[in-house]
Design a protein around this motif. Sequence first.
Motif, PDB file in Angstrom:
ATOM      1  N   LEU A   6       0.833  -1.196   0.000  1.00  0.00           N
ATOM      2  CA  LEU A   6       0.000   0.000   0.000  1.00  0.00           C
ATOM      3  C   LEU A   6       0.873   1.253   0.000  1.00  0.00           C
ATOM      4  N   HIS A   8       0.097   5.270   0.664  1.00  0.00           N
ATOM      5  CA  HIS A   8      -0.874   6.311   1.012  1.00  0.00           C
ATOM      6  C   HIS A   8      -0.403   7.621   0.402  1.00  0.00           C
ATOM      7  N   VAL A  14      -5.072   5.901  -2.179  1.00  0.00           N
ATOM      8  CA  VAL A  14      -4.142   4.824  -1.834  1.00  0.00           C
ATOM      9  C   VAL A  14      -3.865   4.004  -3.092  1.00  0.00           C
ATOM     10  N   ILE A  16      -2.852   0.446  -4.326  1.00  0.00           N
ATOM     11  CA  ILE A  16      -2.852  -0.943  -3.864  1.00  0.00           C
ATOM     12  C   ILE A  16      -2.157  -1.783  -4.921  1.00  0.00           C
ATOM     13  N   LEU A 181      -9.451  -0.630   4.998  1.00  0.00           N
ATOM     14  CA  LEU A 181      -9.088   0.773   4.822  1.00  0.00           C
ATOM     15  C   LEU A 181     -10.315   1.589   5.198  1.00  0.00           C
ATOM     16  N   GLY A 256       5.498   3.084  -0.670  1.00  0.00           N
ATOM     17  CA  GLY A 256       4.614   2.042  -0.216  1.00  0.00           C
ATOM     18  C   GLY A 256       5.186   1.163   0.880  1.00  0.00           C
TER      19      GLY A 256
END
Length: 260
Positions: A6, A8, A14, A16, A181, A256
């Motif tokens: 992940l 942010h 986000v 993924i 999340l 990440g």
Amino acid sequence: MKDVRLTHIGGPTVLIEVHGWRLLTDPTFDAPGRRYDFGWGTSSRKLTGPAITAAELGPIDAVLLTHDHHADNLDDAGRALLPTAGTVITTASGARRLGNARGLTPWDTTRLDEPGRPSIEITATPCRHGPPLSRPVTGDVIGFALRWDGQDHGALWISGDTVLYDGVREVAGRVEVDLALLHLGGVRFPITGPLRYTMTAADAVNLCRQLRPRTVVPVHYEGWQHFHQGRAAVEQAFAAAPDVGALARWLPLGPGTDPC
């Protein structure tokens, strides 16, 4: 969650990465400083910019867009990114507005398929972006439950912008969740006083007691004027709840990390 990375980027945004897939939630890449109109007399100023620019992001296989009509979930730079993504998945009403997107209503399911990668099943989950009877004003929002072969402890769930209500609690009864999340921030506006439009820290604790995920990653709590509960409030609430307090995992803004 095994094999998931992940990043942010800021707010609800986000990246993924899992088994070769690159999925992006709620793209927000505008610079800070501007005030955005959210309708019905509400507005907010963006306070911080993205940790990674859209130009630095790289290719995106799919955008998971909880809703298209609020700039803290889809701003101008994020909207410009959509045509470059392989697939955009959003609400049914949002898909009609955007065109060239897959529209889902709660509990609808779609799939991402690509040779050489495991298929990802994406199920829309319910959201209510405000108090009872607010949907005609706040519009449609969905969350997303992501499943693929090899998950040991359940799905990756993105709550979307929602208050805690029976539709969200329904997720606990229908989806085994490994990684959640959670969109938090306790959003409110001066014109509507104490009314909340996203979950508070206390809501997150209560939901986790029902949901029982292995890991909780808070997002959508910083970077905008209308977010009224930041990291400190969320940390305090989880610290005061020893039964779920250890579930929270904070991601740095930027490069990440493995959420396990």
